[in-house]
Design a protein around this motif. Sequence first.
Motif, mmCIF file in Angstrom:
data_model
loop_
_atom_site.group_PDB
_atom_site.id
_atom_site.type_symbol
_atom_site.label_atom_id
_atom_site.label_comp_id
_atom_site.label_asym_id
_atom_site.label_seq_id
_atom_site.Cartn_x
_atom_site.Cartn_y
_atom_site.Cartn_z
ATOM 1 N N GLY A 32 0.838 -1.199 0.000
ATOM 2 C CA GLY A 32 0.000 0.000 0.000
ATOM 3 C C GLY A 32 0.873 1.250 0.000
ATOM 4 O O GLY A 32 2.035 1.222 0.423
ATOM 5 N N ASP A 33 0.299 2.321 -0.463
ATOM 6 C CA ASP A 33 1.046 3.564 -0.607
ATOM 7 C C ASP A 33 1.510 4.134 0.733
ATOM 8 O O ASP A 33 2.609 4.669 0.841
ATOM 9 N N GLU A 34 0.677 4.024 1.768
ATOM 10 C CA GLU A 34 1.039 4.585 3.071
ATOM 11 C C GLU A 34 2.271 3.890 3.651
ATOM 12 O O GLU A 34 3.203 4.553 4.127
ATOM 13 N N ALA A 35 2.301 2.575 3.607
ATOM 14 C CA ALA A 35 3.458 1.825 4.125
ATOM 15 C C ALA A 35 4.697 2.119 3.289
ATOM 16 O O ALA A 35 5.792 2.284 3.837
ATOM 17 N N MET A 36 4.543 2.198 1.992
ATOM 18 C CA MET A 36 5.687 2.507 1.125
ATOM 19 C C MET A 36 6.222 3.906 1.409
ATOM 20 O O MET A 36 7.427 4.128 1.384
#
Length: 107
Positions: A32-36
């Motif tokens: 997911g974008d947030e974790a990345m």
Amino acid sequence: MYPAACLVNPVASQAADLDARVLKKLTPAALGDEAMARLAPIMELARNPEQLRNASIAAFINQQLTDWKEFFDTVESMPLTPEQRMPAVVDGDAMLVLDARLESAPT
């Protein structure tokens, strides 16, 4: 804190190891974008440690020169020069700041 090589290099080495073993295998689709986005600083450090350290040094020096400007302007009878201010804010092993300006002797 000044980003000295002795402090940054071990962390950069750990980041590079983590990047090689794990992070390069991850994708935004998997995490997911947030974790990345949270992993991005580690990946940046792992892949560009010297560039990141140089940018951190420049930011640190600029901030210190701003924070200490009043002191440098008034510590001596004449303000310190930029050449004298720089080693005063850079955290090195062997720094010496000299005031080599000569004042005119009375005649």
